[in-house]
Design a protein around this motif. Structure first.
Motif, PDB file in Angstrom:
ATOM      1  N   GLN A 201      27.958 -29.223  -2.355  1.00 11.06           N
ATOM      2  CA  GLN A 201      28.564 -30.598  -2.081  1.00 11.06           C
ATOM      3  C   GLN A 201      28.081 -31.180  -0.869  1.00 11.06           C
ATOM      4  N   GLU A 202      28.232 -30.479   0.107  1.00 13.84           N
ATOM      5  CA  GLU A 202      27.916 -30.892   1.768  1.00 13.84           C
ATOM      6  C   GLU A 202      26.712 -30.769   2.224  1.00 13.84           C
ATOM      7  N   THR A 203      25.747 -29.931   1.649  1.00 15.38           N
ATOM      8  CA  THR A 203      24.436 -29.835   2.032  1.00 15.38           C
ATOM      9  C   THR A 203      23.338 -29.948   0.979  1.00 15.38           C
ATOM     10  N   GLY A 204      23.763 -30.083  -0.113  1.00 12.16           N
ATOM     11  CA  GLY A 204      22.848 -30.154  -1.259  1.00 12.16           C
ATOM     12  C   GLY A 204      22.103 -28.995  -1.752  1.00 12.16           C
ATOM     13  N   VAL A 205      22.402 -27.905  -0.881  1.00 13.11           N
ATOM     14  CA  VAL A 205      21.825 -26.455  -1.287  1.00 13.11           C
ATOM     15  C   VAL A 205      22.444 -25.738  -2.304  1.00 13.11           C
ATOM     16  N   THR A 206      21.881 -25.436  -3.339  1.00 10.56           N
ATOM     17  CA  THR A 206      22.363 -24.487  -4.559  1.00 10.56           C
ATOM     18  C   THR A 206      22.167 -23.170  -4.169  1.00 10.56           C
ATOM     19  N   ILE A 207      23.278 -22.371  -3.869  1.00  8.05           N
ATOM     20  CA  ILE A 207      23.091 -20.661  -3.682  1.00  8.05           C
ATOM     21  C   ILE A 207      22.971 -20.090  -4.906  1.00  8.05           C
TER      22      ILE A 207
END
Length: 511
Positions: A122-128
């Motif tokens: 949500q806050e960085t756009g990075v999908t883990i």
């Protein structure tokens, strides 16, 4: 275990970096969210042999205390989030085409793991992508295959909260298992050293039942293993400070374990360049390593600097790219980027080949690599080119090289610019090679030193070398169009090559 959404898992011809498939991989970013550290690596350049455009690690200890609390370390979570936010911004600045984030044991086991991943998204756009232990083992094994195509043996990847095993045979990944033998987990085992040893042995017995006998090479992947290797180097006074392909034995591991107990930890870590957070885990990790060696009894131990991050890159390669030699591809890329005459290395190899036509394929491979690199250090001052090329080659990020081969390649290139290795600061390193290999490297260097004098636009018209070892004769035939290149300096270098071969030289200029 927390419920995460399923993730999909998906020699000498033209350089692979010219291939459209490879160009698509020219800049790939990987964020590795481990139990102990969070790291960003951006790969760039020759796709088959990873070039590290950017590499940053932050020790977060996400998995600290997870065995007791079942959640991520609050402080570690805060630091990991800040690290990922920074890495996402860096990736955007570098125009990384694809940023892949993978998380391992700590995130997949913590009850708040899904919440953490959602916050990051949500806050960085990075999908883990949270991977299970078997997938972690597979990616680590693929990382090893990035540096050792066609390798066989047992991969042992230790993280903060887990340890994975995977077998590889002829370049294929086989059985894989995971275990809770990470140092952060071992801290919480009851019963002190005796309790830990029992836990380690019981766990390894169970792993052995799943993996079966593994008597081949043991490839060690992970920061704790690399720290142990650094300390082993310090104990031995080993002069080549390159971790990738560094070799140890079961005896040396036991000796190093005793050495660690005898040393002041702060002084030792300062001498070896190991962080304080990593050094705190080393005594626990070496207990595990001794147990692995007792149970699986490998015949050889090699450190791999390539692991899960390189495995993610390998995952994106086509089979055609995977089959390429990582050493030759890296050398081709370096030649194209740094040489004055890109492409001449191939012609030089063809010219000097008659001297080495009886050499074994593994030696010819190194000669080809030397020819590709023979001119990449031309920008250095002439007085320091020999040292520059030796230094850069022996310490370069080159896969598919044993330490002896790395030194052989460096010494060959040193002789490209200098007749003798004596009197250089590399004598100690050269002493790691046999007399025969040192002499062979000298011959290769002098052959390249002479051949470089005959460059012209038509590189197929350089001339012809013929070497007759039984007659001790070295013949050079030059076409008239090339004869003018055979001046005083070229003659001196040809005679020096003949002397190194203990051969009588002869030259003929004729159409």
């Amino acid at each position: 275990m927390p419920d995460f959404p399923q993730q999909d898992h998906a020699l000498f011809d033209h350089p692979i970096f010219e291939d459209p498939d490879a160009r698509a991989l020219s800049r790939v970013g990987v964020v590795d969210v481990g139990s102990n550290s969070v790291r960003l690596v951006v790969f760039d350049g020759a796709a088959r042999s990873p070039a590290y455009f950017y590499n940053e690690k932050i020790m977060c200890a996400l998995g600290a205390g997870i065995a007791e609390t079942g959640t991520l370390s609050p402080k570690g979570r805060e630091r990991a989030f800040a690290a990922i936010a920074r890495f996402a911004q860096i990736a955007r600045t570098m125009q990384v085409n694809e940023l892949t984030a993978v998380a391992t044991a700590a995130v997949r086991e913590a009850s708040d793991g899904p919440e953490f991943c959602a916050q990051v998204q949500q806050e960085t756009g990075v999908t883990i992508h949270v991977i299970d232990g078997a997938e972690e083992a597979r990616l680590s094994a693929q990382g090893v295959l990035t540096g050792w195509p066609g390798a066989y043996g047992l991969i042992c990847d230790i993280g903060g909260a887990s340890m994975e095993l995977a077998e590889i045979n002829d370049g294929q990944v086989g059985r894989r298992v995971t275990s809770p033998l990470g140092p952060l987990k071992l801290r919480d085992v009851k019963g002190g050293k005796k309790g830990r040893r029992a836990f380690i042995n019981d766990t390894l017995d169970a792993l052995y039942q799943q993996m079966g006998s593994q008597r081949n090479r043991l490839f060690l992947v992970g920061g704790s293993w690399r720290a142990i290797a650094r300390i082993d180097m310090e104990r031995r006074g080993y002069p080549l400070k390159v971790l990738h392909e560094y070799r140890m034995t079961a005896t040396s591991v036991r000796d190093t374990a005793r050495y660690i107990q005898e040393q002041d930890p702060d002084e030792l870590r300062a001498r070896c360049g190991v962080s304080s957070s990593r050094m705190a885990l080393v005594p626990l990790a070496i207990e595990v390593l001794k147990g692995v060696l007792r149970r699986f009894k490998p015949h050889d131990i090699a450190i791999s600097s390539y692991g899960i991050r390189e495995g993610v890159l390998y995952e994106q390669m086509s089979d055609r790219i995977r089959e390429r030699d990582p050493l030759i591809e890296a050398c081709r890329f370096m030649e194209a980027k740094d040489a004055r005459i890109p492409g001449f290395g191939k012609a030089l190899y063809k010219f000097i080949f008659p001297i080495f036509k009886s050499a074994r394929p593994e030696k010819l491979r190194l000669i080809k690599a030397a020819c590709l690199l023979h001119d990449v250090s031309w920008r250095a001052h002439p007085d320091y080119r020999a040292e520059t090329v030796f230094d850069s080659t022996t310490r370069a990020n080159l896969g598919g090289l044993k330490h002896s081969e790395r030194l052989f390649l460096g010494l060959s290139l040193l002789h490209r610019y200098r007749n003798k290795a004596e009197g250089t600061r590399f004598e100690e390193l050269a002493a790691l090679l046999s007399d025969k290999d040192r002499h062979h490297a000298e011959v290769i260097g002098k052959a390249m030193r002479f051949g470089a004098m005959l460059w012209q636009e038509d590189s197929d018209n350089m001339g012809t070398l013929r070497y007759h070892p039984k007659k001790a004769e070295l013949h050079l035939k030059l076409p008239t169009s090339t004869g003018a290149l055979y001046g005083e300096v070229a003659e001196a270098r040809f005679n020096a090559l003949a002397t190194a071969l203990n051969a009588t030289p002869s030259v003929r200029v004729k159409d």
